[in-house]
Enzyme design. Structure first.
Site, PDB file in Angstrom:
ATOM      1  CB  THR A  76      39.688  40.404  35.721  1.00  0.00           C
ATOM      2  OG1 THR A  76      40.368  39.174  35.174  1.00  0.00           O
ATOM      3  CG2 THR A  76      40.311  40.748  37.227  1.00  0.00           C
ATOM      4  CG  ASN A 155      40.361  28.807  34.461  1.00  0.00           C
ATOM      5  OD1 ASN A 155      39.623  28.620  35.388  1.00  0.00           O
ATOM      6  ND2 ASN A 155      41.602  29.279  34.895  1.00  0.00           N
ATOM      7  CB  SER A 203      35.729  37.742  29.489  1.00  0.00           C
ATOM      8  OG  SER A 203      36.873  38.666  28.758  1.00  0.00           O
ATOM      9  CB  CYS A 328      46.091  33.867  35.444  1.00  0.00           C
ATOM     10  SG  CYS A 328      44.899  34.127  34.282  1.00  0.00           S
TER      11      CYS A 328
HETATM   12  C1  LIG Z   1      37.228  31.447  34.579  1.00  0.00           C
HETATM   13  C2  LIG Z   1      37.831  32.670  34.361  1.00  0.00           C
HETATM   14  N1  LIG Z   1      37.356  33.756  34.952  1.00  0.00           N
HETATM   15  C3  LIG Z   1      37.816  34.878  34.652  1.00  0.00           C
HETATM   16  C4  LIG Z   1      38.957  35.233  33.908  1.00  0.00           C
HETATM   17  C5  LIG Z   1      39.341  36.569  33.473  1.00  0.00           C
HETATM   18  O1  LIG Z   1      39.030  36.989  32.558  1.00  0.00           O
HETATM   19  P1  LIG Z   1      39.617  38.408  31.868  1.00  0.00           P
HETATM   20  O2  LIG Z   1      40.635  37.975  31.123  1.00  0.00           O
HETATM   21  O3  LIG Z   1      38.412  38.825  30.813  1.00  0.00           O
HETATM   22  O4  LIG Z   1      39.846  39.372  32.859  1.00  0.00           O
HETATM   23  C6  LIG Z   1      39.437  34.179  33.008  1.00  0.00           C
HETATM   24  C7  LIG Z   1      40.654  34.393  32.050  1.00  0.00           C
HETATM   25  O5  LIG Z   1      41.427  33.666  32.011  1.00  0.00           O
HETATM   26  C8  LIG Z   1      38.910  32.939  33.331  1.00  0.00           C
HETATM   27  O6  LIG Z   1      39.126  31.794  32.533  1.00  0.00           O
END
Ligand SMILES: Cc1ncc(COP(=O)(O)O)c(C=O)c1O
Length: 404
Positions: A76, A155, A203, A328
Site C-alpha cells: 500500500t 488480487n 509485499s 479489503c
Molecule cells: C494487488 C495488491 N496490491 C496491494 C496490496 C496491499 O498490500 P499490503 O497489505 O502490503 O499493503 C494488496 C493486498 O491485498 C494487493 O493484493
C-alpha cells in the site's frame, strides 16, 4: 485437517517457520538489534550488514540491483510512494496518469487523491477477459502523460497483465511505468532486467514473510526520481524516512530467498490444486469462472454461483476461510468493482467467491472444499425462490420487481 480450512492466501499467508525463527535473532539483547543508521558502532554496522543481505535476496528474486530497493511498510505504501512520488516530482512535465479500473484500492485511492489536487487520471476499462487493450492504452497517452500504473496479477481474479508490452509502450513514449506486483512476486517469475519497468511494488506477507514490510523497486538506469512522502533522517536514499525494522527486513529477505528456491515447485503445486478445485465444482449448475486457468496466476480461483448471494455462501461455508470480493473491500456490500469492470452483471458479481490457495494447502483440503461447496450450494438453492423460478423456466429478467 485444520478447521476452518484456510483458502485466503491472496489476503495474507502464514509466516514460514524458518522465517519466523530467523526473525527472533534480530530483536533481543543477545541478537542483532542495533539501528542500521548508527554509523559509529558495531551494533549499527551489524544491522546494516544484515539489511544488505536481505536487499540482495530480494533483488535476486526480481532481477534488480540491491540499490534499487526502497523498504516500505508494505505494498500500500509502495504504491502510494510510486504514484504520488512520481506525480509530485514530475508535475512540471505533465499532470496526466493512466491506470486501470481493476487496480487495488491503494492505487485507485492514491489516484483519486491526485485528482483532488489537480492531476488528471484515465482509468482504462479492461477487455471482458480482464486484460488491458494495448491499443486503448496507446490511444489514451497524451503529451501530459507522465505515469502508467498497471498491476501484474489481479488480487481478485488472478488475471495477468502483459507488463512486457506495456513496459515497451511506456518506454517508447518516455513515460514512467509502475507495476503493482504484490500478487505475482514469488508466484510467477519476474526478471526486471528484461523489462522496461521503472517502479514495482511488492509485499512480504503475501509470500510467507511478515506483515508490515514491503518494498518499492526504483530503477537506477535510466534513473527514476521521485518525491518522498515522509521526511526526516534521509533513509533509503532520501525516498522514505524512518528507522528500518531490521527483524521485518530479515524476515522478508528470508521469505524471498525461499520463494526463489520454491517458485517452480510452488507453481506446479498451486496449479494442480487450483485445477482440482475447479474440476470438482465446474459441474455445479450455473457456475461461472471469473479467472483464467491457462493465463491466470496459479493461486487464485474466482467463481460465481448464480442465484446465490456470495455473503450467504460464505456464511454457509463456515468450514472454509474464503472471501467474497477482495479482503479489503468485502466490508462493503457493493458487488466487486473488479468484476463489474469486466462487464460481469451485478447478480453474478454479488455471487462471487475467491478461493486462494498456497504452499500449505493440501489435496485433502481441496477434496473437502469441493464436497463442502456442493453441499452448501445444494442446500441454499433448495431454499431459494429465485432458483425455483429459474428451474421452472421463468425468465427472471422479465420480472418487474416491486421495490416499494
Ligand atoms: C494487488 C495488491 N496490491 C496491494 C496490496 C496491499 O498490500 P499490503 O497489505 O502490503 O499493503 C494488496 C493486498 O491485498 C494487493 O493484493
Amino acid at each position: 485437517m485444520k478447521n476452518p480450512i484456510y483458502l485466503d492466501y491472496a489476503a495474507t499467508t502464514p509466516v514460514e517457520f524458518k522465517v519466523a525463527k530467523k526473525m527472533m535473532n534480530y530483536l533481543t539483547i543477545d541478537g542483532i538489534f542495533g539501528n542500521p543508521a548508527s554509523r559509529s558502532h558495531k551494533f549499527g554496522w551489524e544491522a546494516e550488514e544484515v539489511i544488505d543481505i536481505a536487499r540482495n535476496e530480494i533483488s535476486e528474486l526480481i532481477g534488480s540491483d540491491s540499490r534499487e530497493i526502497v523498504f516500505t511498510s508494505g505494498a500500500t505504501e509502495a504504491n502510494n510512494l510510486a504514484i504520488k512520488g512520481i506525480a509530485f516530482f514530475h508535475r512540471k512535465k505533465g499532470n496526466h496518469i493512466i491506470t486501470s479500473k481493476t487496480e487495488h484500492k491503494s492505487v485507485l485511492d492514491a489516484c483519486r487523491y491526485l485528482e483532488s489536487v489537480g492531476f488528471s487520471v484515465t482509468y482504462l476499462t479492461p477487455k471482458n477477459n480482464g486484460i488491458i487493450d494495448l491499443n486503448d492504452l496507446k490511444k489514451n497517452i497524451n503529451k501530459n502523460t507522465i505515469l502508467v500504473s498497471i498491476m501484474h496479477v489481479n488480487n481478485e481474479t488472478g488475471i495477468i497483465q502483459d507488463i512486457t508490452n506495456i513496459s515497451k509502450i511506456c518506454r517508447s513514449h518516455d513515460i514512467f511505468f509502475h507495476v503493482d506486483a504484490t500478487q505475482s512476486v514469488g508466484k510467477i517469475a519476474i526478471n526486471l532486467k528484461n523489462l522496461f519497468v521503472d517502479l514495482m511494488s511488492f509485499s512480504a506477507h503475501k509470500i510467507y514473510g511478515p506483515k508490515g514490510i514491503g518494498g518499492l523497486y526504483v530503477r537506477r538506469k535510466p534513473r527514476v526520481r521521485l518525491s518522498a512522502l515522509s521526511h526526516g533522517g534521509g533513509h533509503e536514499r532520501g525516498m522514505r524516512a524512518g528507522t528500518l525494522p531490521v527483524h521485518q527486513i530479515v524476515g522478508m529477505g528470508e521469505s524471498f530467498k525461499l520463494a526463489r528456491k520454491k517458485i517452480n515447485d510452488d507453481f506446479i503445486h498451486l496449479t494442480n490444486l487450483r485445477n482440482d478445485l475447479w474440476n470438482g465444482i465446474k459441474n455445479i449448475e450455473e457456475v461461472y469462472l471469473n479467472s483464467d486457468l491457462k493465463q491466470g496466476a496459479p493461486h487464485i480461483l474466482n467463481v460465481s454461483f448464480n442465484y446465490i448471494e456470495g455473503e450467504s455462501l460464505i456464511m454457509a461455508l463456515k468450514d472454509l476461510a474464503i472471501s467474497s470480493g477482495s479482503a479489503c473491500t468485502s466490508s462493503s456490500l457493493e458487488p466487486s468493482y473488479v468484476l463489474r469492470a469486466l462487464g460481469i452483471k451485478d447478480e453474478l458479481a454479488h455471487s462471487s467467491i475467491r478461493f486462494s490457495i498456497g504452499r500449505f494447502t493440501t489435496k485433502e483440503e481441496i477434496q473437502h472444499t469441493v464436497k463442502s461447496v456442493h453441499k452448501s450450494i445444494h442446500r441454499l438453492r433448495a431454499l431459494s425462490p429465485l432458483w425455483e423460478m429459474f428451474k421452472s423456466g421463468v425468465d427472471l429478467n422479465s420480472i418487474e420487481w416491486d421495490h416499494t
